[in-house]
Design an enzyme around this catalytic site. Structure first.
Site, PDB file in Angstrom:
ATOM      1  N   VAL A 274     -30.995  -1.796   8.937  1.00  0.00           N
ATOM      2  CA  VAL A 274     -30.934  -2.712   7.798  1.00  0.00           C
ATOM      3  C   VAL A 274     -32.072  -2.410   6.826  1.00  0.00           C
ATOM      4  CG1 VAL A 274     -29.829  -4.583   9.075  1.00  0.00           C
ATOM      5  CG2 VAL A 274     -32.317  -4.416   9.052  1.00  0.00           C
TER       6      VAL A 274
ATOM      7  N   GLU B  74     -32.578   0.609  16.768  1.00  0.00           N
ATOM      8  CA  GLU B  74     -32.252   1.640  17.750  1.00  0.00           C
ATOM      9  C   GLU B  74     -32.717   2.999  17.227  1.00  0.00           C
ATOM     10  OE1 GLU B  74     -29.915   4.081  17.131  1.00  0.00           O
ATOM     11  OE2 GLU B  74     -29.148   3.322  15.231  1.00  0.00           O
TER      12      GLU B  74
ATOM     13  N   LYS C  50     -37.766   2.185  11.031  1.00  0.00           N
ATOM     14  CA  LYS C  50     -36.476   2.803  11.312  1.00  0.00           C
ATOM     15  C   LYS C  50     -36.041   3.700  10.151  1.00  0.00           C
ATOM     16  CE  LYS C  50     -32.274   3.574  12.797  1.00  0.00           C
ATOM     17  NZ  LYS C  50     -32.007   4.596  13.805  1.00  0.00           N
TER      18      LYS C  50
ATOM     19  N   LYS D 210     -33.874  23.431  13.013  1.00  0.00           N
ATOM     20  CA  LYS D 210     -32.692  24.264  13.220  1.00  0.00           C
ATOM     21  C   LYS D 210     -31.885  24.289  11.923  1.00  0.00           C
ATOM     22  CE  LYS D 210     -29.744  26.558  15.896  1.00  0.00           C
ATOM     23  NZ  LYS D 210     -30.091  27.850  16.526  1.00  0.00           N
TER      24      LYS D 210
ATOM     25  N   GLY E  61     -25.906  21.733   7.357  1.00  0.00           N
ATOM     26  CA  GLY E  61     -26.336  20.434   6.821  1.00  0.00           C
ATOM     27  C   GLY E  61     -26.252  19.333   7.856  1.00  0.00           C
TER      28      GLY E  61
ATOM     29  N   CYS F  15     -26.400   7.824  10.167  1.00  0.00           N
ATOM     30  CA  CYS F  15     -27.710   7.257   9.832  1.00  0.00           C
ATOM     31  C   CYS F  15     -28.506   8.015   8.775  1.00  0.00           C
ATOM     32  CB  CYS F  15     -28.563   7.138  11.100  1.00  0.00           C
ATOM     33  SG  CYS F  15     -27.993   5.853  12.220  1.00  0.00           S
TER      34      CYS F  15
ATOM     35  N   LYS G 109     -21.976  16.759  15.163  1.00  0.00           N
ATOM     36  CA  LYS G 109     -22.814  17.544  16.074  1.00  0.00           C
ATOM     37  C   LYS G 109     -22.099  17.597  17.417  1.00  0.00           C
ATOM     38  CE  LYS G 109     -26.336  15.136  18.073  1.00  0.00           C
ATOM     39  NZ  LYS G 109     -27.586  14.361  18.147  1.00  0.00           N
TER      40      LYS G 109
END
Length: 494
Positions: free
Chosen positions: A132, A161, A220, A267, A271, A276, A339
């Site tokens: 948020v 998280e 976060k 790495k 892209g 997130c 991923k």
């Protein structure tokens, strides 16, 4: 001290489901109920086929489901019975109005807050789990205060998280840190201690950090922005490597041995994606603009711009290598998840690469071991990605990588699934049109370059000249930018 015996989690997605499953397994004395308005998702959580793929998740769920872990659509009863309510709903980037394309849309957070206060009595802890904007907890608290009851005491905490999809269960069981933010008031600190006690059942106390609410929320956003920044930084160097003959993997190894820098998130690839990184960086950009910090906003916007550039540059390189046209050419896309070890496709670079190639008329044959056909077709049918019948005409979902590559002009690796290292490339080459191209957007075939060239493949990869026969193409800007957050452009009818 207040003891938490019942937990309700609103939102059975990528955060709420795994997080609460691990809490239930590590705290068998706590009853955990995960609720969601999506009946199909709840049914999936209660079945043998979970709605999300995450290594180790199924074993965790099956170990405690029906014992102290429950999945339900009965939201109101779960809220009423809970001592602690996690808010784990989606906070997508706004696609309309003020802050469009950058600000987080908090309509689901607000709806949760109103439902919680409507169904609560006595003392209850309400905890933000969703990503948020800073000061979102204050908005939740204002809704609570405006709808207060004589016997109601709701304490608001921030507990963001820090999961990485693909390693979420490991991250939950052995976290780098658990961050809990709350008020400095006695009541706020009482709530913080109660939530700390839950995590202390398996997390060492020194790894549980407590802050004020605002610091927790900003931490976060800042963490994801820093990680995204590292990826964009090494991707910018990859373009330079291709132009000079350096190898970005060697450069990354050299700078990663510097303890001040470290080797994580260096790495180079086609892209970053996922739910997130882009959302949080854009949220940070909007926050800086709203606080009249334009220089800071432009700095972080460049992280997103570099990610967009890397995707366009890679697509341009495919088109240039295939003799400057891909119209009606079959191209195999290997990997669609953002991923490996996840089925999540949100903001996946595969969507962007597919869009650019479809715009040029390429016929795409897509394979991913964990993403369902329906999800791929849904993502590519997004109004900002394709038009009219473009997907039905140009996209085929293949059941295995060999079928996808049969008769193809090129294969493009967009997700770093380990299985792509072990394919029978001699078999694939025999079935492809010649010259046969491999575009490795994830550097998964580095150890096979010599072998692949002997077979007859022409190889293009990120951040390295594999063949000296041609100069790597640099995007000239001819491929336009687009964002999944932008509304579709309406074209005039002729």
């Amino acid at each position: 001290m207040f003891e938490i015996r019942r937990i309700c989690c609103i939102g059975a997605g990528y955060v709420g489901g795994p997080t609460c499953s691990v809490i239930a397994q590590m705290c068998p004395h706590i009853q955990v109920t995960v609720v969601d308005v999506n009946e199909a998702r709840v049914r999936a959580w209660n079945s043998d086929t979970l709605p999300i793929y995450e290594p180790g998740l199924k074993e965790v769920v099956e170990s405690c489901r029906g014992r102290n872990l429950f999945f339900s659509t009965n939201i109101d009863d779960a809220i009423r019975e809970a001592d602690l309510v996690f808010i784990s709903v989606n906070t997508p980037t706004k696609t309309y109005g003020m802050g469009k394309g950058r600000a987080a849309d908090l309509k689901y957070i607000e709806a949760c807050a109103r439902r919680i206060v409507q169904n609560s009595n006595g003392y209850k802890i309400v905890t933000e789990k969703s990503t948020v904007p800073v000061r979102a907890a204050e908005s939740i608290r204002r809704i609570f205060d405006a709808n207060t009851k004589p016997d109601l005491n709701l304490q608001v905490l921030s507990n963001p998280e820090f999961l990485a999809e693909g390693t979420a269960i490991k991250d939950l069981k052995n976290p780098d840190r658990v961050l809990i933010g709350g008020d400095d008031s006695p009541e706020g600190q009482k709530a913080v201690r109660a939530l700390c006690a839950v995590y202390e059942h398996w997390v060492p106390k020194e790894k549980i950090l407590t802050t004020n609410t605002w610091s927790s929320e900003l931490s976060k956003l800042a963490a994801n922005a820093f990680l995204a920044q590292r990826i964009s930084s090494i991707n910018s160097i990859s373009a330079l490597c291709e132009a000079t003959g350096a190898d970005v993997e060697e450069v990354a190894r050299a700078i990663g041995t510097d303890q001040r820098i470290g080797n994580k998130f260096l790495k180079a690839s086609v892209g970053f994606g996922g739910s997130c990184f882009q959302k949080d960086v854009l949220n940070l950009v909007y926050l800086c603009e709203a606080l009249n910090l334009p220089e800071v906003a432009r700095y972080w916007q460049q992280v997103i711009d570099m990610n967009d550039y890397q995707r366009r540059r890679f697509a341009s390189r495919i088109i240039d290598s295939l003799f400057n046209t891909v119209t009606d050419k079959k191209i195999a896309i290997l990997g669609f998840a953002f991923k490996k070890d996840t089925g999540d496709t949100r903001e996946s670079s595969s969507i962007y690469i597919s869009k650019y190639l479809m715009d040029e008329g390429a016929k795409l044959h897509i394979y991913d071991p964990k993403v369902p056909k329906e999800q791929i077709m849904l993502d590519l049918s997004h109004p900002g990605v394709s038009e009219d019948d473009q997907v039905s005409r140009l996209v085929t979902i293949s059941k295995d990588p060999y079928e996808a590559c049969d008769g193809a002009h090129a294969l493009v690796i967009c997700t770093e699934w380990d299985m792509f290292k072990d394919l029978d490339y001699d078999r694939i080459h025999k079935k492809m049109l010649k010259p046969a191209f491999i575009f490795d957007g994830r550097r998964v075939l580095d150890d096979l370059h010599n072998e692949l060239q002997v077979i007859g493949f022409q190889i293009e990869t990120i951040g390295k000249k594999v063949s000296a026969k041609r100069i790597p193409f640099a995007a000239s800007g001819e491929i336009p930018k687009f964002s999944l957050q932008d509304p579709p452009v309406k074209k005039p009818r002729v």
